[in-house]
Design a protein around this motif. Structure first.
Motif, PDB file in Angstrom:
ATOM      1  N   ILE A 114      27.854 -14.684 -52.450  1.00 41.91           N
ATOM      2  CA  ILE A 114      28.011 -16.084 -52.083  1.00 41.91           C
ATOM      3  C   ILE A 114      29.350 -16.247 -51.359  1.00 41.91           C
ATOM      4  O   ILE A 114      30.349 -15.633 -51.746  1.00 41.91           O
ATOM      5  CB  ILE A 114      27.960 -16.982 -53.337  1.00 41.91           C
ATOM      6  N   PRO A 115      29.375 -17.067 -50.306  1.00 41.23           N
ATOM      7  CA  PRO A 115      30.646 -17.302 -49.606  1.00 41.23           C
ATOM      8  C   PRO A 115      31.695 -17.874 -50.571  1.00 41.23           C
ATOM      9  O   PRO A 115      31.364 -18.437 -51.596  1.00 41.23           O
ATOM     10  CB  PRO A 115      30.300 -18.337 -48.542  1.00 41.23           C
ATOM     11  N   PHE A 116      32.917 -17.736 -50.229  1.00 40.40           N
ATOM     12  CA  PHE A 116      34.065 -18.204 -51.011  1.00 40.40           C
ATOM     13  C   PHE A 116      34.303 -17.369 -52.270  1.00 40.40           C
ATOM     14  O   PHE A 116      35.030 -17.781 -53.157  1.00 40.40           O
ATOM     15  CB  PHE A 116      33.940 -19.688 -51.401  1.00 40.40           C
ATOM     16  N   VAL A 117      33.673 -16.191 -52.353  1.00 38.93           N
ATOM     17  CA  VAL A 117      33.889 -15.334 -53.513  1.00 38.93           C
ATOM     18  C   VAL A 117      35.356 -14.928 -53.605  1.00 38.93           C
ATOM     19  O   VAL A 117      35.895 -14.806 -54.708  1.00 38.93           O
ATOM     20  CB  VAL A 117      32.950 -14.107 -53.503  1.00 38.93           C
ATOM     21  N   GLU A 118      36.024 -14.763 -52.465  1.00 41.61           N
ATOM     22  CA  GLU A 118      37.443 -14.398 -52.473  1.00 41.61           C
ATOM     23  C   GLU A 118      38.278 -15.508 -53.094  1.00 41.61           C
ATOM     24  O   GLU A 118      39.234 -15.250 -53.822  1.00 41.61           O
ATOM     25  CB  GLU A 118      37.962 -14.120 -51.047  1.00 41.61           C
TER      26      GLU A 118
END
Length: 184
Positions: A85-89
């Motif tokens: 999923i995006p924004f995992v960082e």
């Protein structure tokens, strides 16, 4: 959004947490001194102190929730990582930031909770149930802090899992008592 951007953002937030935490510890110390002065002189509580102490309690509540979200945030981050999923960082960096400041935030919560509770314990006797739930919640917070301290002291031993489990169970008990205190 890159991992480097998330790391840079969290590196900016980290000193702000430290500075804000020190300010809040000074606020807690100031509230303690003022409360003890009012008690010692027999002047009693004043409305401004009551409102300020409610705000100190609210700050303790917010910081305590932030500290307690650590376990949940780790699971969210791991699920985001599995599902790409995006924004995992961002989730990872937020988890690492809170983990880094977990003990400091816990100490702030303990100090603010003490300053908040001391005032209402000394000057507010009309709401008995709220006072009793507050005392129970604070005692649970003290036990939680002691278990956390014990867990941190045994960080590199095989007993670490036992102390972590004890700390987590006490965190749940504290959370339940805290919710009861808020809703009474």
């Amino acid at each position: 959004m890159s991992k480097e951007h998330a790391q840079k953002t969290m590196k900016v937030i980290s000193p702000l947490i430290r500075i804000g935490g020190i300010v809040l510890l000074l606020v807690a110390a100031g509230m303690f001194v003022v409360t003890m002065y009012r008690f010692g002189t027999g002047a009693g509580g004043i409305r401004a102190l009551k409102g300020l102490n409610k705000n100190v309690g609210t700050l303790a509540e917010i910081i305590g929730i932030t500290t307690g979200v650590l376990w949940l945030l780790r699971h969210i981050w791991l699920q985001m990582k599995k599902r790409k999923i995006p924004f995992v960082e961002w989730a990872q960096q937020l988890y690492l930031l809170i983990r880094t400041h977990h003990i400091f935030l816990g100490i702030i919560t303990l100090c603010l909770g003490f300053a908040h509770g001391l005032y209402f314990f000394i000057f507010q006797t009309d709401e008995k149930l709220t006072m009793y739930t507050g005392i129970a919640t604070f005692l649970a917070l003290v036990v939680l802090a002691l278990l956390g301290w014990n867990h941190h002291a045994k960080k590199k031993t095989k007993k670490n899992l036992v102390t972590k489990k004890q700390h987590m169970i006490m965190a749940i008990i504290f959370g339940v008592l805290f919710l009861i205190h808020l809703n009474v």
